[in-house]
Motif scaffolding. Structure first.
Motif, PDB file in Angstrom:
ATOM      1  N   MET B   1     -20.923 -30.099  74.044  1.00 30.82           N
ATOM      2  CA  MET B   1     -21.734 -28.904  74.333  1.00 30.82           C
ATOM      3  C   MET B   1     -23.208 -29.235  74.103  1.00 30.82           C
ATOM      4  SD  MET B   1     -21.284 -25.692  75.192  1.00 30.82           S
ATOM      5  CE  MET B   1     -22.095 -24.093  75.113  1.00 30.82           C
ATOM      6  N   GLN B   2     -24.023 -29.043  75.150  1.00 27.34           N
ATOM      7  CA  GLN B   2     -25.443 -29.355  75.024  1.00 27.34           C
ATOM      8  C   GLN B   2     -26.187 -28.163  74.428  1.00 27.34           C
ATOM      9  OE1 GLN B   2     -26.217 -31.048  79.200  1.00 27.34           O
ATOM     10  NE2 GLN B   2     -27.064 -32.499  77.754  1.00 27.34           N
ATOM     11  N   ASP B   3     -27.348 -28.452  73.849  1.00 22.81           N
ATOM     12  CA  ASP B   3     -28.159 -27.375  73.278  1.00 22.81           C
ATOM     13  C   ASP B   3     -28.606 -26.405  74.372  1.00 22.81           C
ATOM     14  OD1 ASP B   3     -27.939 -28.433  70.781  1.00 22.81           O
ATOM     15  OD2 ASP B   3     -29.837 -29.534  70.875  1.00 22.81           O
ATOM     16  N   ALA B   4     -28.815 -25.154  73.973  1.00 19.89           N
ATOM     17  CA  ALA B   4     -29.220 -24.112  74.919  1.00 19.89           C
ATOM     18  C   ALA B   4     -30.696 -24.215  75.295  1.00 19.89           C
ATOM     19  CB  ALA B   4     -28.918 -22.741  74.343  1.00 19.89           C
ATOM     20  N   VAL B   5     -31.499 -24.921  74.496  1.00 17.77           N
ATOM     21  CA  VAL B   5     -32.875 -25.224  74.914  1.00 17.77           C
ATOM     22  C   VAL B   5     -33.080 -26.723  74.726  1.00 17.77           C
ATOM     23  CG1 VAL B   5     -33.707 -22.930  74.245  1.00 17.77           C
ATOM     24  CG2 VAL B   5     -34.072 -24.846  72.702  1.00 17.77           C
ATOM     25  N   ARG B   6     -33.629 -27.355  75.744  1.00 18.54           N
ATOM     26  CA  ARG B   6     -33.733 -28.814  75.704  1.00 18.54           C
ATOM     27  C   ARG B   6     -34.988 -29.314  76.407  1.00 18.54           C
ATOM     28  NH1 ARG B   6     -28.689 -28.239  78.156  1.00 18.54           N
ATOM     29  NH2 ARG B   6     -29.131 -29.686  79.831  1.00 18.54           N
ATOM     30  N   LEU B   7     -35.499 -30.429  75.912  1.00 23.17           N
ATOM     31  CA  LEU B   7     -36.503 -31.240  76.622  1.00 23.17           C
ATOM     32  C   LEU B   7     -35.789 -32.533  76.966  1.00 23.17           C
ATOM     33  CD1 LEU B   7     -39.460 -30.843  74.095  1.00 23.17           C
ATOM     34  CD2 LEU B   7     -39.198 -29.631  76.272  1.00 23.17           C
ATOM     35  N   GLN B   8     -35.814 -32.941  78.225  1.00 20.82           N
ATOM     36  CA  GLN B   8     -35.077 -34.154  78.580  1.00 20.82           C
ATOM     37  C   GLN B   8     -35.754 -34.864  79.743  1.00 20.82           C
ATOM     38  OE1 GLN B   8     -31.271 -32.146  79.456  1.00 20.82           O
ATOM     39  NE2 GLN B   8     -31.636 -32.451  81.655  1.00 20.82           N
ATOM     40  N   THR B   9     -35.635 -36.192  79.767  1.00 22.25           N
ATOM     41  CA  THR B   9     -36.229 -36.951  80.874  1.00 22.25           C
ATOM     42  C   THR B   9     -35.349 -36.854  82.122  1.00 22.25           C
ATOM     43  OG1 THR B   9     -35.142 -38.912  79.996  1.00 22.25           O
ATOM     44  CG2 THR B   9     -37.467 -38.637  79.465  1.00 22.25           C
ATOM     45  N   GLU B  10     -34.035 -36.781  81.940  1.00 29.04           N
ATOM     46  CA  GLU B  10     -33.135 -36.792  83.108  1.00 29.04           C
ATOM     47  C   GLU B  10     -33.129 -35.435  83.829  1.00 29.04           C
ATOM     48  OE1 GLU B  10     -30.491 -36.201  79.404  1.00 29.04           O
ATOM     49  OE2 GLU B  10     -32.341 -37.252  79.935  1.00 29.04           O
ATOM     50  N   ASP B  11     -32.703 -35.475  85.078  1.00 27.89           N
ATOM     51  CA  ASP B  11     -32.587 -34.253  85.878  1.00 27.89           C
ATOM     52  C   ASP B  11     -31.467 -33.384  85.292  1.00 27.89           C
ATOM     53  OD1 ASP B  11     -33.092 -32.456  87.897  1.00 27.89           O
ATOM     54  OD2 ASP B  11     -32.153 -33.635  89.477  1.00 27.89           O
TER      55      ASP B  11
END
Lengths: 79, 141, 141, 79
Positions: B1-11
């Motif tokens: 389960m990914q975080d509900a707010v994220r900063l990420q390089t990938e699409d």
């Protein structure tokens, strides 16, 4: 120690992403602003927001604590 | 389960984020999303690339605060916000907001509110590369 | 290339519809979407299934008319509308609206306008199956 | 020939999806409404929209043409 962080257009003008200041008892946010206004005036032309420990601050008389992290930031342009 | 707010390089995948939200509740009747993309043209100049700079700790804290505010203010069942960092080129995705509610109006209103607030409150900066060189984007007042 | 307005029994992919719109222009800066889903609960009753009936020729004509109106009214670069027919169960997708514009406000406003208009103008009817039997949904005024 | 189509809740009450009427010169939409109001009054309780050839019509005095497709419809509930 007080860490001062710069990002984006401000970092470009200061030509670094971080500066450190020795913590002095009784130090206020204004003291850091004053020091940087002298060393990096061109950066302060575009500073619109100031944060202490990741929270926006408007009162420059805020007393600082040893270990505080300060950021001087240009207007955001994300999204 | 990914975080509900994220900063990420990938699409990101809109379908995957919607599926994650839908798995949290079968009460969801309306899901609104906003995807911001890199245009090939800005302020009269061609844009070949956009680089992002961010203050990660504060940006994540602000995104989390905005998500919580939107859930409370609009009575959402769930919401997620993803912003890309690093570099993107024309046509690439930049930001995704997904809001889920029992009915359509709160989901749509919250989505609009979140992207407006994100632009005001989240410490992220865009630098555009154009034939005239690189320049930091100055937001309109 | 699929039609920009469709009635279909199969599910849709938001990513695929967004990709189709993005392939039409690199001027797109904002894409808003709305997904309507089948809730497991409506008017105080559990809903296990929703069946749709439609007047296909008129529904497609109305969807096309709404799409054209939205493109003109909000200055969109592109838009698509997909509505499922047949049967769906709780959690399933029902309707998708995707609107693309140079900037976020027209995309978001057009998306909201389109789902409101669709509910008013497009001849589609929902029948809900609940433990108390089947009943046609009566829209709120 | 005039084709009259029913959908959803209206079709359920009329118990068919289509009825046909012979076209008579001078025929108006109101003539079809009158005939159906007598044969299927319970369906007309929920009719909110009328379309002729897939376009909504409000004027019941509209003259019909041979081959017209009429639909009497309950309030829409899609989306």
């Amino acid at each position: 120690m007080i860490r001062v962080l710069f990002f984006g257009p401000v970092a470009e003008r200061v030509q670094t992403r971080e500066k450190q200041f020795e913590f002095i008892q009784g130090m206020k946010l204004q003291d850091v602003v004053t020091a940087l206004s002298v060393s990096d005036p061109q950066a302060f032309d575009i500073v619109s927001f100031t944060a202490v420990n990741q929270t926006q601050v408007k009162d420059m008389q805020l007393p600082l604590n040893d270990g505080d992290e300060i950021a001087f930031m240009a207007k955001f342009s994300g999204g | 389960m990914q975080d509900a707010v994220r900063l990420q390089t990938e699409d990101f995948s809109v379908d995957a984020e919607i599926a994650a939200l839908k798995s949290s509740s079968k009460r969801i009747g309306g899901i609104a999303t906003f995807v911001g993309c890199a245009r090939d043209f800005s302020e009269g100049r061609d844009v070949s690339r956009i680089d992002f700079d961010t203050y990660p700790a504060m940006a994540l804290a602000e995104l989390q605060r905005l998500r919580n505010s939107a859930i409370e203010k609009f009575g959402l069942l769930d919401a997620c916000i993803v912003h890309r960092i690093g570099s993107v080129t024309a046509g690439d995705n930049i930001v995704l907001i997904v809001t889920a509610a029992e009915h359509r109006a709160p989901a749509l209103n919250a989505c609009h509110w979140l992207i407006d607030e994100l632009k005001q409150c989240v410490p992220i900066w865009k630098k555009e590369t154009t034939p005239q060189g690189e320049s930091w984007v100055t937001p309109h007042p």
